[in-house]
Write a protein that holds these residues in place. Sequence first.
Motif, PDB file in Angstrom:
ATOM      1  N   LEU A  26       0.823  -1.209   0.000  1.00 27.45           N
ATOM      2  CA  LEU A  26       0.000   0.000   0.000  1.00 27.45           C
ATOM      3  C   LEU A  26       0.862   1.267   0.000  1.00 27.45           C
ATOM      4  O   LEU A  26       0.543   2.239  -0.696  1.00 27.45           O
ATOM      5  CB  LEU A  26      -0.932  -0.012   1.208  1.00 27.45           C
ATOM      6  CG  LEU A  26      -2.007  -1.112   1.195  1.00 27.45           C
ATOM      7  CD1 LEU A  26      -2.712  -1.198   2.545  1.00 27.45           C
ATOM      8  CD2 LEU A  26      -3.023  -0.869   0.081  1.00 27.45           C
ATOM      9  N   GLN A  29       2.159   2.398  -3.307  1.00 27.99           N
ATOM     10  CA  GLN A  29       1.204   3.111  -4.155  1.00 27.99           C
ATOM     11  C   GLN A  29       1.040   4.571  -3.713  1.00 27.99           C
ATOM     12  O   GLN A  29       0.166   5.282  -4.216  1.00 27.99           O
ATOM     13  CB  GLN A  29      -0.149   2.401  -4.126  1.00 27.99           C
ATOM     14  CG  GLN A  29      -0.115   0.939  -4.531  1.00 27.99           C
ATOM     15  CD  GLN A  29       0.495   0.725  -5.910  1.00 27.99           C
ATOM     16  OE1 GLN A  29       0.182   1.452  -6.850  1.00 27.99           O
ATOM     17  NE2 GLN A  29       1.363  -0.280  -6.027  1.00 27.99           N
ATOM     18  N   LEU A  31       0.209   5.722  -0.682  1.00 30.18           N
ATOM     19  CA  LEU A  31      -0.963   5.927   0.163  1.00 30.18           C
ATOM     20  C   LEU A  31      -0.581   6.237   1.609  1.00 30.18           C
ATOM     21  O   LEU A  31       0.470   5.820   2.096  1.00 30.18           O
ATOM     22  CB  LEU A  31      -1.849   4.679   0.114  1.00 30.18           C
ATOM     23  CG  LEU A  31      -2.364   4.301  -1.279  1.00 30.18           C
ATOM     24  CD1 LEU A  31      -3.025   2.929  -1.260  1.00 30.18           C
ATOM     25  CD2 LEU A  31      -3.337   5.357  -1.802  1.00 30.18           C
ATOM     26  N   ILE A 115      -8.348   2.369  -6.061  1.00 33.20           N
ATOM     27  CA  ILE A 115      -7.160   2.976  -6.666  1.00 33.20           C
ATOM     28  C   ILE A 115      -7.221   2.879  -8.185  1.00 33.20           C
ATOM     29  O   ILE A 115      -6.739   3.753  -8.895  1.00 33.20           O
ATOM     30  CB  ILE A 115      -5.879   2.309  -6.122  1.00 33.20           C
ATOM     31  CG1 ILE A 115      -5.833   2.421  -4.594  1.00 33.20           C
ATOM     32  CG2 ILE A 115      -4.627   2.959  -6.723  1.00 33.20           C
ATOM     33  CD1 ILE A 115      -5.919   3.833  -4.061  1.00 33.20           C
TER      34      ILE A 115
END
Length: 249
Positions: A26, A29, A31, A115
């Motif tokens: 995560l 990405q 985030l 996403i």
Amino acid sequence: MKIGLFIPCFMNELYPDICKATYKLLKNQGLNIDYPLSQTCCGQPMANSGCSKDVKTLAINFVKTFKDYDYIVAPSGSCVSMVKEHYAEFFNDDKDFNKVKTSIYEVCEFLHDVIKLENIKFDHSFPYKVGVHNSCHGHRVLKLATASELNIPYNSKLKNLLNKVNDIELVTLRREDECCGFGGTFSVAEEAISVAMGKDRIKDHIDSEAKIITGADMSCLMHMDGIINRDKNPIKVMHIVEILAGVRP
């Protein structure tokens, strides 16, 4: 967006490296991930055993812990299903629960649907033949893949994500969506049936020449891994977040 990472209790105790891989996946990405320390079991084992009164305390704690996050993400389809499908009886149309119910996602579901597939890129290579095990909760409750009994074109969110990994080869199984036999406390109450189903599931992967069995529920993979190790089968299990995060077998 602010994301609360929910880690199932058995994964926290038995598979900490997979929990770390979920966080890494995560974060890769870009985030904003938070891990609230007040979280504990979602109550699924107790619910499976008929101990519904014990579930209520855990359900209340879960909602209190995660109600302020934009999204809640977990590496377990069955735990996410527990929150979405079996908490309502403990909350009388409570606004905090309603928010949690609509905000919680299994990690592959979150990447694929929130996403969005086109925004995800993996730079690493995974040059292995991989078979995807579709766990029952993830498959038919969360709709991570198309159930075969619907007789419509097949689609798998897990496979769509895995196909973005360089050099991976996904095998075609004879039975794409068969249960592995784990079923939580079913594997204890009906051990012989559970093991027989697990052996059938593993054989399908071996017959398809897969070297790795992957999936979105470590409980199913744990069940099959135990059989694999006992029978000395020439195959390994890996949670899908490990493959997507760049972990090698």
